[in-house]
Design an enzyme around this catalytic site. Structure first.
Site, PDB file in Angstrom:
ATOM      1  N   ASP A 111       0.821  -1.209   0.000  1.00  0.00           N
ATOM      2  CA  ASP A 111       0.000   0.000   0.000  1.00  0.00           C
ATOM      3  C   ASP A 111       0.855   1.259   0.000  1.00  0.00           C
ATOM      4  OD1 ASP A 111      -1.940   1.906   0.263  1.00  0.00           O
ATOM      5  OD2 ASP A 111      -2.826   1.096   2.091  1.00  0.00           O
ATOM      6  N   ASP A 337      -1.656   5.424  -6.435  1.00  0.00           N
ATOM      7  CA  ASP A 337      -1.912   4.655  -5.217  1.00  0.00           C
ATOM      8  C   ASP A 337      -2.129   3.182  -5.531  1.00  0.00           C
ATOM      9  OD1 ASP A 337      -2.460   4.132  -2.485  1.00  0.00           O
ATOM     10  OD2 ASP A 337      -4.602   4.251  -2.889  1.00  0.00           O
TER      11      ASP A 337
END
Length: 461
Positions: A111, A337
């Site tokens: 992440d 992201d």
């Protein structure tokens, strides 16, 4: 004696880093792999509902965080496995992570939007202590047993690190005694919560030459209490955000200031994997087109990897989108992201993109999928992807990102495709999600403040 041995091992590891012309790599696996769904298959529709639910929550958290915040490179590199989570029942990508001495293996979500690397963990009790299985505690097979690791070193609560440096990682001010570990309490808008203590630990990883190495004094979160469904099939999160204590910053600093990944198609099964590499890529992944680069704005939207977008074109026509949408100083801006699946666009950009793409699919019967808030889905029987106009994201330095058509006209269910965008009320953060990034090699050069990207099948060279 133990301290002397540890310092000696650290010196050996450092010398190994300096002499190996390789990278540390981790394999990437998508979170829908079988071992993360208890081998219970889920439909494509169920997958989409799950990832949309988490994407919407995640974007809300990002927006909230954003409003609240308004040495010579070494040639060695770490290589870690990376794969789609399709068979795990989730919409992110997963890697294996070995932590502790002796090392224990866990599955973590990769992440780039998270600051802290944390794992499910028992700190205050032994393996056989029944209190560890009481309500709200962890009771599952994969749990890091901190007392069994000789390198587990809690951060003291009275330290400056706890009281000041870790505040952005939700450290708590509670400090009953000087030796009490620094605690944290993550609370998410979906009701999920992770609570535990900070510690410095040793992480084991493989180098690209096949050897092994260890990173010492890596900050991790030992989460001994977790509530909520968000991470029910994995063991924690590998934080790769642009912050001082993220794993990306720690590993990349040791290996030349770079990390890279190539995301296989999100519908791939477990046997289709690639790697996340910390250090020089050295052509570990084959590319199938031109390599391009653009500036990474590491300070524009703190902790996120921001890029300077100036517009989007569809079918070689630049869309009419106000520049404020792309201006971080006016509440806009764009980030890359890996933890968000779909791509979010601020309303003015979203409306323009959707109108331009709808024309190419308007002849197909429109479909409404239960639980799927995407605006436009259609029956894709007989659908010809060559009819989809080319979408290009333009950067202010002239670079262009040209995602594959099936990264924005996505398979949502059997014989159903959807235009893979979600709107964000302006002013808002636009997010290039992992489906849009798939089948591209991405290199984050933190030292040079540059994002390098090239189309790829994500096969190793």
């Amino acid at each position: 004696m133990a301290d002397l041995k540890q310092r000696a091992q650290q010196h050996v590891d450092q010398m190994q880093h300096q002499h190996d012309s390789n990278s540390i790599t981790l394999e990437l696996i998508h979170r829908h792999a079988p071992q993360f769904t208890n081998n219970n298959p889920i439909t494509q529709h169920q997958r989409l509902v799950d990832l949309l639910y988490h994407d919407i929550i995640r974007h809300g958290i990002m927006s909230h965080r954003r409003r609240a915040k308004e040495e010579d490179p070494l040639t060695a590199s770490i290589k870690m496995p990376l794969a789609s989570g399709r068979d795990f029942g989730i919409g992110q990508y997963i890697t294996s992570f070995k932590v502790g001495t002796p090392s224990q293996k866990f599955w973590l979500i990769v992440d780039t939007g998270s600051d802290l690397t944390w794992i499910r963990c028992r700190y205050r009790c032994s393996r056989g202590d029944r209190s560890c299985t009481s309500k709200g505690r962890i009771n599952r097979k994969r749990v890091f047993h901190a007392p069994l690791s000789s390198s587990f070193n809690p951060v003291p609560c009275f330290s400056e690190m706890c009281k000041v440096e870790l505040m952005n990682l939700f450290s708590l001010t509670t400090c009953p005694t000087p030796i009490t570990p620094c605690a944290y309490d993550y609370r998410y808008s979906d009701g999920s919560a992770a609570m535990g203590v900070f510690a410095n630990e040793t992480v084991s990883a493989g180098l690209t030459n096949g050897r092994k190495t260890r990173l010492h004094n890596v900050l991790i979160g030992c989460t001994d209490s977790f509530q909520g469904p968000t991470l029910q099939n994995v063991d924690g999160i590998m934080g790769l955000a642009n912050t001082k204590y993220s794993f990306a910053t720690n590993a990349a600093a040791t290996f030349g200031g770079k990390f890279s990944y190539c995301l296989v198609d999100h519908l791939s099964h477990l046997n289709a994997t690639n790697y996340i590499i910390f250090g020089t890529n050295r052509n570990q992944v084959k590319v199938s087109g031109n390599t391009r680069h653009t500036k990474l704005e590491l300070d524009a939207i703190p902790s996120f990897y921001a890029v300077n977008v100036i517009g989007i074109s569809v079918g070689n026509k630049m869309l009419e989108i106000p520049m404020q949408v792309w201006d971080a100083s006016e509440g806009g801006g764009t980030i890359i992201d890996s933890g968000t699946s779909l791509t979010f666009l601020a309303d003015p950009a979203y409306q323009a993109v959707m109108e331009a793409l709808k024309v190419s699919v308007s002849k197909y019967q429109r479909v409404k999928l239960d639980g799927v808030p995407m605006e436009y889905c259609f029956n894709s029987t007989g659908f010809n992807g060559s009819l989809v106009p080319k979408l290009i994201i333009h950067f202010d330095d002239g670079a262009r990102f040209e995602p594959h058509w099936n990264s924005y006209v996505i398979a949502a269910a059997a014989e159903v495709r959807c235009l893979g965008f979600l709107p964000a009320r302006f002013p808002a953060l636009s997010v290039i999600g992992n489906i849009m990034q798939q089948n591209y090699l991405w290199e984050f050069d933190l030292k040079g403040k540059r994002l390098v990207f090239a189309p790829s099948s994500c096969n190793s060279s």
